[in-house]
Design an enzyme around this catalytic site. Structure first.
Site, PDB file in Angstrom:
ATOM      1  N   ARG A 135       4.277 -30.651 -38.581  1.00 20.39           N
ATOM      2  CA  ARG A 135       4.537 -30.423 -40.003  1.00 20.39           C
ATOM      3  C   ARG A 135       6.032 -30.439 -40.279  1.00 20.39           C
ATOM      4  O   ARG A 135       6.493 -31.022 -41.268  1.00 20.39           O
ATOM      5  CB  ARG A 135       3.915 -29.096 -40.463  1.00 20.39           C
ATOM      6  CG  ARG A 135       2.386 -29.083 -40.414  1.00 20.39           C
ATOM      7  CD  ARG A 135       1.804 -27.899 -41.144  1.00 20.39           C
ATOM      8  NE  ARG A 135       2.165 -26.612 -40.588  1.00 20.39           N
ATOM      9  CZ  ARG A 135       1.520 -25.976 -39.619  1.00 20.39           C
ATOM     10  NH1 ARG A 135       0.454 -26.547 -39.056  1.00 20.39           N
ATOM     11  NH2 ARG A 135       1.914 -24.790 -39.198  1.00 20.39           N
ATOM     12  N   GLU A 157       2.528 -25.572 -64.484  1.00 17.55           N
ATOM     13  CA  GLU A 157       1.582 -26.663 -64.194  1.00 17.55           C
ATOM     14  C   GLU A 157       0.142 -26.284 -64.536  1.00 17.55           C
ATOM     15  O   GLU A 157      -0.580 -25.736 -63.706  1.00 17.55           O
ATOM     16  CB  GLU A 157       1.666 -27.066 -62.719  1.00 17.55           C
ATOM     17  CG  GLU A 157       0.726 -28.207 -62.365  1.00 17.55           C
ATOM     18  CD  GLU A 157       0.764 -28.600 -60.895  1.00 17.55           C
ATOM     19  OE1 GLU A 157       0.016 -29.517 -60.505  1.00 17.55           O
ATOM     20  OE2 GLU A 157       1.525 -27.982 -60.118  1.00 17.55           O
ATOM     21  N   LYS A 162       4.813 -29.345 -66.052  1.00 17.17           N
ATOM     22  CA  LYS A 162       4.196 -30.318 -65.144  1.00 17.17           C
ATOM     23  C   LYS A 162       2.781 -30.545 -65.659  1.00 17.17           C
ATOM     24  O   LYS A 162       1.922 -29.671 -65.550  1.00 17.17           O
ATOM     25  CB  LYS A 162       4.190 -29.823 -63.706  1.00 17.17           C
ATOM     26  CG  LYS A 162       3.571 -30.832 -62.726  1.00 17.17           C
ATOM     27  CD  LYS A 162       3.833 -30.478 -61.280  1.00 17.17           C
ATOM     28  CE  LYS A 162       3.187 -31.491 -60.343  1.00 17.17           C
ATOM     29  NZ  LYS A 162       3.500 -31.251 -58.920  1.00 17.17           N
ATOM     30  N   LYS A 175       7.238 -23.370 -58.628  1.00 17.35           N
ATOM     31  CA  LYS A 175       6.067 -24.010 -59.227  1.00 17.35           C
ATOM     32  C   LYS A 175       4.840 -23.123 -59.082  1.00 17.35           C
ATOM     33  O   LYS A 175       4.652 -22.464 -58.063  1.00 17.35           O
ATOM     34  CB  LYS A 175       5.789 -25.356 -58.560  1.00 17.35           C
ATOM     35  CG  LYS A 175       4.721 -26.168 -59.298  1.00 17.35           C
ATOM     36  CD  LYS A 175       4.027 -27.178 -58.392  1.00 17.35           C
ATOM     37  CE  LYS A 175       2.909 -26.529 -57.585  1.00 17.35           C
ATOM     38  NZ  LYS A 175       2.030 -27.516 -56.928  1.00 17.35           N
TER      39      LYS A 175
END
Length: 342
Positions: free
Chosen positions: A46, A177, A219, A136
């Site tokens: 990762r 978002e 978003k 976010k």
């Protein structure tokens, strides 16, 4: 001072011809993505994958910011350079996903509410100290028989607004978002209704929580028919429906709108964005992108976890970032899609 910094950061995230790279997949989600191309989801794999993406030469020409996962924000390149430092060197603003995922909404079968407000103030302070400058939070709105219901929309709008207020309090620009999912067989018209209702509720909640609209980014998902709908709308139809929906619901004070791809194919997501920016419909905000899979997928398939493939994978990411940058300016064309193979 913080107020000036928030405004500067928000505007930088939607600067002309730039968009956001979303690499904030949870460990469980990236495991699925890795599995699809035969990569084991180890900590080192990762880390190496995110390093490959973030160290792509010239990426900062097209990418204004990157949304990271908690694990990624704390990681470094193979030579020991913290990812945050590597990003800033490229002119890419570090961001962080702060919600803890969508969970079943009690009393509302088939609907979700995003959690993560508990302890958020403390986490935001830590993330800012680690170098993040925006955050976010994703809400999930599902279209189906008799849903979304008002309880789901209001619960998610309230959570988004609470999160946004806490971000601004702690010097982070919130990306808000509210994603209306493509899952299902609903029509474009039904998608439009759900987007309209959701966005109105979100901006009402943001005002109620005293969120400064000039210091946030929306978003948004696109107004598009469900992926299983028998009739799919054309690119121009989606573009027009999306822009008109935003004009009805989104205040001009918002510095910009960065679209999510929501499971669309790479080229289709780019084409939709380009069409919105070539419409003869005036709008007060830049229309940009905050794509995850639509930017990463080609690079992931090319990389396959092998060091020998890093350069080719970075070329694939650079190409997709360049195409979406052009779309954010209304300059994307079919010729650009052939450049990588040339």
């Amino acid at each position: 001072m913080i107020t000036n910094e928030l405004e500067k950061t928000a505007r930088a995230l939607v600067a002309d011809g730039k968009g956001i790279l979303a690499i904030d997949e949870s460990t469980a989600t990236i495991e699925k993505r890795f599995k699809s191309v035969g990569i084991e989801s180890t900590l080192e794999n990762r880390r190496a994958y995110r390093e490959m993406l973030l160290t792509t030469s010239g990426l900062g020409q097209f990418i204004s910011g990157a949304i990271l996962y908690d694990e990624t924000l704390r990681q470094a390149t193979a030579d020991g350079t913290p990812f945050v430092q590597a990003m800033v060197k490229q002119g890419i603003i570090p961001g962080i996903k702060v919600d803890t995922g969508a969970h079943d909404l009690a009393g509302a079968p088939g609907e979700k509410v995003t959690e993560g407000l508990d302890g958020l103030r403390k986490r935001l302070k830590e993330y800012r100290a680690l170098g993040a400058r925006f955050a976010k939070w994703r809400a999930v709105i599902t279209i189906g028989p008799n849903i979304p219901g008002p309880a789901c929309i209001e619960a998610n709008a309230h959570a988004l607004a609470r999160y946004a207020a806490l971000c601004q309090e702690n010097g982070l620009v919130p990306i808000v978002e509210p994603e209306v999912l493509m899952d299902g067989n609903h029509t474009l018209e039904r998608s439009n209704e759900a987007h309209d209702e959701t966005l109105r509720a979100v901006f009402n909640a943001l005002r109620n929580q005293h969120v400064v609209l000039e210091h946030m980014i929306l978003k948004a998902s696109m107004v598009i028919a469900g992926r299983d709908a028998p009739k799919q709308a054309g690119v121009l139809e989606v573009a027009e429906a999306t822009v008109r929906c935003l004009l009805r619901t989104t205040p001009a004070a918002v510095p910009g709108v960065a679209f999510l791809s929501g499971g669309q194919g790479d080229e289709l997501a780019t084409a939709h964005l380009n069409a919105m920016n070539t419409l003869k419909i005036p709008h007060p905000w830049p229309l940009s992108f905050s794509y995850g899979r639509a930017l990463q997928q080609a690079a992931l398939k090319t990389w396959k976890g092998k060091a020998a493939n890093v350069a080719a994978a970075q070329r694939a990411l650079y190409h997709r970032a360049k195409c979406n940058s052009a779309a954010a300016l209304g300059r994307y064309n079919e010729k650009m899609e052939k450049e990588l193979a040339a």
